[in-house]
Design an enzyme around this catalytic site. Structure first.
Site, PDB file in Angstrom:
ATOM      1  N   TYR A 134       0.783  -1.179   0.014  1.00 40.33           N
ATOM      2  CA  TYR A 134      -0.046  -0.008   0.058  1.00 40.33           C
ATOM      3  C   TYR A 134       0.931   1.123   0.032  1.00 40.33           C
ATOM      4  O   TYR A 134       1.852   1.274   0.978  1.00 40.33           O
ATOM      5  CB  TYR A 134      -0.851   0.094   1.255  1.00 40.33           C
ATOM      6  CG  TYR A 134      -1.555   1.380   1.549  1.00 40.33           C
ATOM      7  CD1 TYR A 134      -2.891   1.442   1.217  1.00 40.33           C
ATOM      8  CD2 TYR A 134      -0.983   2.580   2.060  1.00 40.33           C
ATOM      9  CE1 TYR A 134      -3.671   2.731   1.170  1.00 40.33           C
ATOM     10  CE2 TYR A 134      -1.669   3.505   2.294  1.00 40.33           C
ATOM     11  CZ  TYR A 134      -2.937   3.535   1.727  1.00 40.33           C
ATOM     12  OH  TYR A 134      -3.630   4.857   2.189  1.00 40.33           O
ATOM     13  N   GLU A 223      -3.782   7.520  -3.901  1.00 44.01           N
ATOM     14  CA  GLU A 223      -3.613   6.302  -3.259  1.00 44.01           C
ATOM     15  C   GLU A 223      -3.236   4.929  -4.322  1.00 44.01           C
ATOM     16  O   GLU A 223      -4.213   5.043  -5.092  1.00 44.01           O
ATOM     17  CB  GLU A 223      -4.696   5.975  -2.386  1.00 44.01           C
ATOM     18  CG  GLU A 223      -4.513   5.039  -1.315  1.00 44.01           C
ATOM     19  CD  GLU A 223      -5.908   4.649  -0.615  1.00 44.01           C
ATOM     20  OE1 GLU A 223      -5.958   4.967   0.595  1.00 44.01           O
ATOM     21  OE2 GLU A 223      -6.835   4.325  -1.224  1.00 44.01           O
TER      22      GLU A 223
END
Ligand code: GDP
Ligand code: MN
Length: 413
Positions: A134, A223
């Site tokens: 991530y 993101e």
């Protein structure tokens, strides 16, 4: 006035819907920042050199077939909606052949994913996944600096990582005046415990490019979840969440155009057409206020009373019958709404006028949902008297905001 709604100051841009609707008051209208679809965000990633898979947009099963044929080999069919958790909701499916892709497209098109209908698909060359990481870059409003976050525990919601293994999540601020330095990328990569030297190198490069994308496109959030490593050791962005500051759109005509296609949400398009300030949220209580500040407080108080707001809808300074009819027309078209909460504070707007507007709207539209009205301020008593006299069965009047919110939440359940 610039405020964030229901948004933690260092919110990493979770996959929550209506995520971080930073509502900017501009000439009386609240405007959300620009959330881009995955495929649009990936196009911006591609432009700064972040590796993404080759793909095609499709809006019909036939187009999905053609896209899969052009791409060759297995593909992944991905619902394009401005809400996360698509995988769990059945919006992401692998397909081995064009015929498969067509069938999956037929399943996914029209699907409702947490209140968002799927109208378009991104057909992408399928990736093999060895690891899911991530990576994000967002604003930490408290620190007044962009904040990087990296963890090797990707693929799941980042809040979960932050809650269960906070040490696995590395955070690093970038001073906007000094800009980004390559050592910061190395610090993130080592801090997160990425051990493979080739991965370290690739991720460090991606981190630098993400900073490029963030500044170049005036982003508020970039993101990548998951950032994957393939079995061959190649790192790439498998998903994208990209939010652009709408105040900077004048510098980015191509992103302004992306937003116009992003506004394909039929409710938001209808609202825009009617001149109603409307932002779709995820809950059941339809919210209507006059003025952006009061409307935002209304959203908060509904949450405080244990309910979930279905939308943000600002009548503005008006409150005439037509304005009320238009706003109710938009709100009642959301099938998730089970009760409506009108929160009006009369200033220049007089409560008696609003009361007449509400009655007129209810008369014209035959709304069966319970409607809770809180009137306060100029001519509030007259307004309440007008409503009490007419007394439609589904109309409830409360003098205070909190009472009204509790009532609306109760009725929505
Ligand atoms: P989200 O659920 O809305 O965050 O959508 P993502 O794009 O992040 O996809 C969700 C999950 O689907 C990923 O974490 C992967 O596990 C899986 N997925 C997506 N694309 C591919 C692909 O190309 N290959 C494989 N094997 N899995 C994929
Ligand atoms: Mn994702």
């Amino acid at each position: 006035m610039s405020c964030m709604l229901a948004c933690h100051p260092v919110s990493p841009g979770n996959h929550a819907p209506g995520q971080a609707p930073g509502l900017e008051r501009r000439s009386g209208y609240a405007r959300p920042p620009v959330d881009l679809y995955e495929y649009q965000g990936k196009e911006l990633f591609r432009r700064v050199g972040i590796p993404v898979s080759d793909g095609r947009l499709a809006t019909s099963p036939q187009e999905a077939y053609k896209a899969a044929q052009e791409l060759g080999g297995p593909v992944v069919v991905k619902a394009q909606v401005l809400v996360g958790g698509r995988g769990k909701a059945g919006g992401i499916k692998l397909a081995d052949t064009p015929a498969d892709a067509e069938a999956r497209a037929r399943d996914i098109l029209g699907l409702d994913i947490r209140g968002h209908t799927v109208h378009r698909l991104w057909i992408e060359k399928a990736s093999e996944i060895a690891k899911e990481y991530y990576l994000s870059l967002t604003f930490d409003r408290g620190a007044r600096k962009p904040l990087f976050m990296l963890t090797t525990q990707g693929g799941i919601e980042i809040e979960e990582v932050a809650a269960t293994s906070p040490d696995a999540l590395v955070r690093l601020h970038v001073d906007p005046l000094e800009g980004f330095h390559p050592w910061q990328a190395r610090r993130l990569v080592y801090g997160a415990g990425v051990e493979d030297p080739s991965e370290q190198k690739q991720i460090a490069a991606i981190i630098g490019k993400l900073y490029d994308a963030f500044t170049r496109f005036d982003a508020m959030l970039c993101e990548v979840n998951p950032l994957i490593v393939t079995p061959e050791g190649e790192v790439k962005a498998l998903d994208s969440k990209f939010t652009v500051d709408d105040n900077a759109l004048y510098r980015h005509p191509e992103i302004a155009e992306m937003r116009d296609t992003a506004a394909a949400d039929p409710l938001e398009a209808l609202a825009r057409e009617k001149g109603v300030t409307y932002v779709k949220l995820d809950g059941e209580v339809g919210v209507l206020g006059n003025g952006a500040g009061l409307t935002m407080s209304t959203v908060d108080v509904v949450t405080f009373a244990g309910g979930r707001p279905a939308n943000f809808c600002d009548l503005g300074g008006g409150g005439d019958a037509q304005g009320v009819v238009d706003a109710l027309g938009v709100i009642t078209r959301d099938p998730q709404v089970t009760a409506i909460f009108f929160n009006i504070f009369g200033g220049i707007t007089r409560c008696d006028e609003v009361a007449r507007g509400i009655l007129q709207a209810l008369g014209q539209m035959s709304i069966e949902l319970p409607v809770v009205v809180r009137l306060d301020g100029t001519n509030a008593e007259e307004g309440r008297a007008i409503l009490a006299e007419a007394a439609p069965a589904n109309l409830h009047v409360s003098p205070t905001m909190l009472d009204a919110a509790r009532r609306a939440v109760e009725l929505a359940a």
